[in-house]
Design an enzyme around this catalytic site. Structure first.
Site, mmCIF file in Angstrom:
data_model
loop_
_atom_site.group_PDB
_atom_site.id
_atom_site.type_symbol
_atom_site.label_atom_id
_atom_site.label_comp_id
_atom_site.label_asym_id
_atom_site.label_seq_id
_atom_site.Cartn_x
_atom_site.Cartn_y
_atom_site.Cartn_z
ATOM 1 N N GLY A 97 0.999 -1.126 -0.011
ATOM 2 C CA GLY A 97 0.056 -0.058 -0.084
ATOM 3 C C GLY A 97 0.631 1.559 0.395
ATOM 4 O O GLY A 97 2.199 1.207 -0.991
ATOM 5 N N GLU A 98 0.410 2.316 0.581
ATOM 6 C CA GLU A 98 1.180 3.690 0.809
ATOM 7 C C GLU A 98 1.351 3.816 -1.392
ATOM 8 O O GLU A 98 2.642 5.324 -0.873
ATOM 9 C CB GLU A 98 1.953 3.407 1.713
ATOM 10 C CG GLU A 98 3.796 2.911 1.190
ATOM 11 C CD GLU A 98 3.820 2.743 2.462
ATOM 12 O OE1 GLU A 98 5.588 2.524 2.100
ATOM 13 O OE2 GLU A 98 3.569 2.280 3.800
#
Length: 317
Positions: free
Chosen positions: A286-287
């Protein structure tokens, strides 16, 4: 209103067919150059300013025991982003993208969606507006990512309500949920789907929540208005973006999926969206990490498109 410039896209395709290579031999790199040309409105598109945004939020449903990490980790990771210590910082630096992190009321988690709506209508509007405001109008490409303990559960609920299926079809381990925690994720998504039946974008965001998901939706809409192409990250980011299709079937026409996440629901979501990812590297962080990495491929596509000689320029043929 058609914001895609067909004449610019045709000019880019014509140039691709004249470059010193067999037609089509660069495969998807050619398609990416044409995509960028159409959205930027110029036959030789470029990326001078790449913006990356990571939106962060907290979720009340975490109280149901769905994750091995407490919500305080979200704020700790935001601090890590701001200090330059996360994977996305390194990947943005390598890809030449300017990263900003937008923390969305981390001290005020959304409500537990198994008990009622996760957000009120004003809260949804505010989060979407913050996504709108974060977009740089001068950007040539926008990379989107997220951070929020529990938000893979939110993503599963959003995907299920948008595309159907059972909780088991969409729920995965996220940050490492196994055993009872994974079972809790499936239970809360099942309960949420039984409780809520939204049909539009705002209602879906209100039902299942995620200020970061709402901000992603706002940023995508703003980028479309500005004709800025967008690279979406993995499962959570794509699930948030999918909610926009409830109001407009063309809402994601200016978007690319950066990578296929190893999170189990993402492959199913990619198939539902009909948008092939640029990369598939078994990432599930993610991120914005996969989207940032995909920017390198996009830059390579444009470098070939702009820098290669045509057969005429090379005196071949």
């Amino acid at each position: 209103m058609n914001l895609f410039d067909d004449s610019a896209a045709k000019a880019a395709r014509d140039r691709q067919d004249q470059l010193t290579k067999p037609q089509g031999s660069l495969g998807r790199l050619e398609d990416l150059a044409v995509f960028m040309a159409g959205w930027q409105g110029r036959g030789r598109p470029r990326i001078d300013r790449a913006q990356a945004l990571v939106f962060a939020g907290n979720h009340g449903v975490v109280a149901q025991g769905i994750t091995p990490f407490p919500p305080e980790v979200t704020a700790a990771m935001v601090a890590n982003f701001e200090a330059g210590g996360a994977a996305v910082n390194q990947l943005c630096r390598a890809a030449g993208a300017d990263l900003s992190v937008v923390a969305l009321d981390l001290d005020r988690p959304t409500a537990d969606f198994t008990q009622g709506p996760a957000m009120t209508a004003p809260e949804v509007s505010d989060a979407m507006a913050r996504g709108v405001d974060a977009v740089d109008a001068d950007a040539d490409i926008l990379i989107l990512g997220e951070m929020g303990i529990g938000n893979s559960t939110i993503a599963a609920a959003l995907a299920a309500t948008c595309f159907g299926g059972r909780a088991e079809d969409w729920v995965g381990p996220g940050t490492g949920s196994v055993g009872d925690q994974l079972a809790a994720k499936m239970r809360v998504v099942t309960e949420g789907l039984a409780l809520h039946a939204p049909t539009d974008t705002a209602g879906t965001l209100a039902a299942f929540g995620g200020r970061e998901q709402a901000a992603i939706c706002g940023a995508i809409r703003r980028a479309r208005d500005l004709r800025i192409p967008v690279i979406l990250d993995g499962f959570i980011c794509c699930a948030a973006a999918s909610v926009l299709l409830r109001d407009d079937p063309d809402a994601l026409a200016h978007c690319l999926i950066g990578h296929e996440s190893a999170e189990p629901g993402h492959r199913r979501l990619i198939a539902a969206l009909g948008m092939p990812p640029i990369l598939s590297l078994d990432m599930r962080l993610g991120e914005g990490s996969g989207a940032a990495l995909a920017l390198n491929i996009l830059r390579a596509a444009l470098a070939c498109h702009d820098g290669m000689a045509t057969f005429a320029e090379a005196g071949i043929g």
